[in-house]
Scaffold this active site. Structure first.
Site, PDB file in Angstrom:
ATOM      1  N   HIS A 106     -31.740  21.397 -15.900  1.00 30.10           N
ATOM      2  CA  HIS A 106     -32.336  22.350 -14.961  1.00 30.10           C
ATOM      3  C   HIS A 106     -33.803  22.070 -14.685  1.00 30.10           C
ATOM      4  O   HIS A 106     -34.604  23.001 -14.549  1.00 30.10           O
ATOM      5  CB  HIS A 106     -32.160  23.785 -15.464  1.00 30.10           C
ATOM      6  CG  HIS A 106     -30.743  24.249 -15.536  1.00 30.10           C
ATOM      7  ND1 HIS A 106     -29.749  23.806 -14.700  1.00 30.10           N
ATOM      8  CD2 HIS A 106     -30.131  25.125 -16.389  1.00 30.10           C
ATOM      9  CE1 HIS A 106     -28.599  24.381 -15.007  1.00 30.10           C
ATOM     10  NE2 HIS A 106     -28.796  25.192 -16.029  1.00 30.10           N
ATOM     11  N   HIS A 180     -29.112  30.791 -10.603  1.00 32.46           N
ATOM     12  CA  HIS A 180     -28.358  30.826 -11.857  1.00 32.46           C
ATOM     13  C   HIS A 180     -28.066  32.269 -12.294  1.00 32.46           C
ATOM     14  O   HIS A 180     -28.241  32.609 -13.470  1.00 32.46           O
ATOM     15  CB  HIS A 180     -29.171  30.114 -12.947  1.00 32.46           C
ATOM     16  CG  HIS A 180     -28.336  29.537 -14.048  1.00 32.46           C
ATOM     17  ND1 HIS A 180     -27.469  30.283 -14.812  1.00 32.46           N
ATOM     18  CD2 HIS A 180     -28.233  28.284 -14.526  1.00 32.46           C
ATOM     19  CE1 HIS A 180     -26.888  29.523 -15.709  1.00 32.46           C
ATOM     20  NE2 HIS A 180     -27.323  28.300 -15.561  1.00 32.46           N
ATOM     21  N   GLU A 314     -22.891  28.501  -9.643  1.00 27.52           N
ATOM     22  CA  GLU A 314     -24.108  27.783  -9.234  1.00 27.52           C
ATOM     23  C   GLU A 314     -23.790  26.741  -8.160  1.00 27.52           C
ATOM     24  O   GLU A 314     -23.422  25.597  -8.462  1.00 27.52           O
ATOM     25  CB  GLU A 314     -24.750  27.116 -10.452  1.00 27.52           C
ATOM     26  CG  GLU A 314     -25.050  28.057 -11.607  1.00 27.52           C
ATOM     27  CD  GLU A 314     -25.118  27.331 -12.936  1.00 27.52           C
ATOM     28  OE1 GLU A 314     -25.758  26.272 -13.015  1.00 27.52           O
ATOM     29  OE2 GLU A 314     -24.531  27.834 -13.919  1.00 27.52           O
TER      30      GLU A 314
HETATM   31  C1  G6D Z   1     -25.694  26.000 -21.304  1.00 31.13           C
HETATM   32  O1  G6D Z   1     -24.076  24.314 -20.740  1.00 31.13           O
HETATM   33  C2  G6D Z   1     -24.677  25.524 -20.286  1.00 31.13           C
HETATM   34  C3  G6D Z   1     -25.334  25.278 -18.946  1.00 31.13           C
HETATM   35  O2  G6D Z   1     -24.348  24.951 -17.981  1.00 31.13           O
HETATM   36  C4  G6D Z   1     -26.091  26.550 -18.521  1.00 31.13           C
HETATM   37  O3  G6D Z   1     -26.709  26.326 -17.278  1.00 31.13           O
HETATM   38  C5  G6D Z   1     -27.121  26.894 -19.583  1.00 31.13           C
HETATM   39  O4  G6D Z   1     -26.464  27.100 -20.828  1.00 31.13           O
HETATM   40  C6  G6D Z   1     -27.882  28.150 -19.224  1.00 31.13           C
HETATM   41  O5  G6D Z   1     -26.570  24.938 -21.612  1.00 31.13           O
END
Ligand code: G6D
Length: 349
Positions: A106, A180, A314
């Site tokens: 991210h 998100h 997302e």
């Molecule tokens: C965890 O694997 C998940 C991700 O997909 C998510 O975006 C994140 O938590 C907030 O890492």
């Protein structure tokens, strides 16, 4: 219709603003300048009871560099960039590996989620909204180019919350933004989302490796990933396939069958209360995450977040596409205009 700056608060010693958008049908959205995030999303059920349908921290300071990204805009890139590296125009780039020192998740430590965005509100007879904007300097988190982005939220009386993503760069770079939010249509997260139905107009998904990096495009047919007909999220969430491939639930990208903004690519519905969320998008894919790794988050109302008590939808370019030939690579070049849209439409059945 109303758009107003409701109050200011403080996160990490930064003054953040909370903006309230309301339409004429008892739907309201609270947005926050930190992370250009959706804080709360209030809508009625079939009995007219207005409740929050997204996970919200009880204390606003919890949003500071949070590992959940509740409601936040992710970027420069959403999802994981494998090994935190990519090649662009023949040059190797090494991103900040903010997840276990292995991947970039991210957008890294100084990703878009943790910036305090500037904003301007707007209002007319039919819609109210906020345009958030921020800048990421050249080589921030290892990404080339100075990037300027805008995310505009618009709420109208057709019960649509439109998100429009825009961006420009002065050097070739990667850009792949998403929102998100963690949805739970039961209202105030009363029930797990395993009791809600999901439809995904996508015949293919991307299988993950042990680092949760997409490694293989596969067909959904006859697998727990098939949501081409509405299915209870809980029906296959404990299947051996998911246990072997992504620990505790869904955490995968689906490749949508079309990018038609006039046709819902995803539909989430709660038959118990009548709330339905229809998602329309110009993006080619959606990452569906079923809140598989709760860490005792204290949610508004004093509730402790629990596994499978929310689902993230997302919409984005396929994560890690730059490293996977044939997928959308998310490259943005100087002179190009990044422009993608997603619409959350709130219905009652
Ligand atoms: C965890 O694997 C998940 C991700 O997909 C998510 O975006 C994140 O938590 C907030 O890492």
């Amino acid at each position: 219709m109303k758009a107003l700056i409701e109050k200011t608060s403080s996160i990490n010693a930064q003054e953040v603003s909370i903006i309230l958008l309301e339409n004429n049908n008892n739907i309201s959205v609270r947005l926050m300048s930190y992370g250009a995030a959706i804080l709360e999303l209030l809508m009625p059920d079939r009995d007219g009871k207005v409740e929050n349908i997204v996970l919200t921290y009880e204390n606003i300071e919890e949003y500071n560099k949070c590992s959940t990204y509740f409601g936040m805009i992710c970027g420069r890139t959403s999802g994981r960039i494998g090994h935190g590296q990519f090649v662009l125009d023949g040059r190797n780039y090494a991103l900040n590996k903010n997840e276990k020192g292995i991947t970039n998740l991210h957008g890294g430590v100084e990703g878009f989620s943790f910036k305090n965005w500037g904003f301007e509100t707007f209002q007319n007879d039919n819609e109210v909204g906020v345009c958030f904007s921020t800048t990421s300097p050249d080589m921030e988190e290892g990404y080339p180019g100075k990037v300027q982005v805008e995310v505009t939220y618009t709420l109208n009386n057709k019960n649509e919350l439109k998100l429009e993503y825009k961006g420009e760069t002065d050097k070739a770079t990667l850009l792949n933004m998403t929102n998100h939010s963690y949805f739970n249509l039961s209202g105030n997260y009363k029930k797990p989302i395993t009791e809600e139905e999901l439809f995904i107009d996508g015949d293919r998904f991307i299988e993950l490796d042990e680092d949760m990096i997409g490694v293989d495009v596969k067909g959904v047919k006859e697998t727990p990933m098939d949501f081409t007909k509405p299915k209870l999220i809980g029906q296959d969430i404990n299947s051996s396939y998911l246990k072997n491939h992504s620990a505790n639930g869904y955490d995968h990208p689906w490749i949508l069958n079309n990018r038609d903004i006039n046709k819902p690519g995803i539909i989430l519905s709660d038959k118990n209360c009548g709330r339905v969320l229809k998602v329309y998008t110009t993006y080619p894919s959606v990452v569906v995450y079923t809140y598989n790794y709760p860490k005792n988050e204290l949610l508004k109302g004093g509730v402790i977040g629990d596994m499978h008590y929310a689902i993230c939808l997302e919409t984005q370019y396929e994560p890690n596409g730059i490293n996977y030939p044939g997928l959308n690579d998310g490259i943005l070049k100087p002179g190009e205009k990044y422009n993608e849209k997603t619409i959350f439409k709130f219905c009652i059945e």
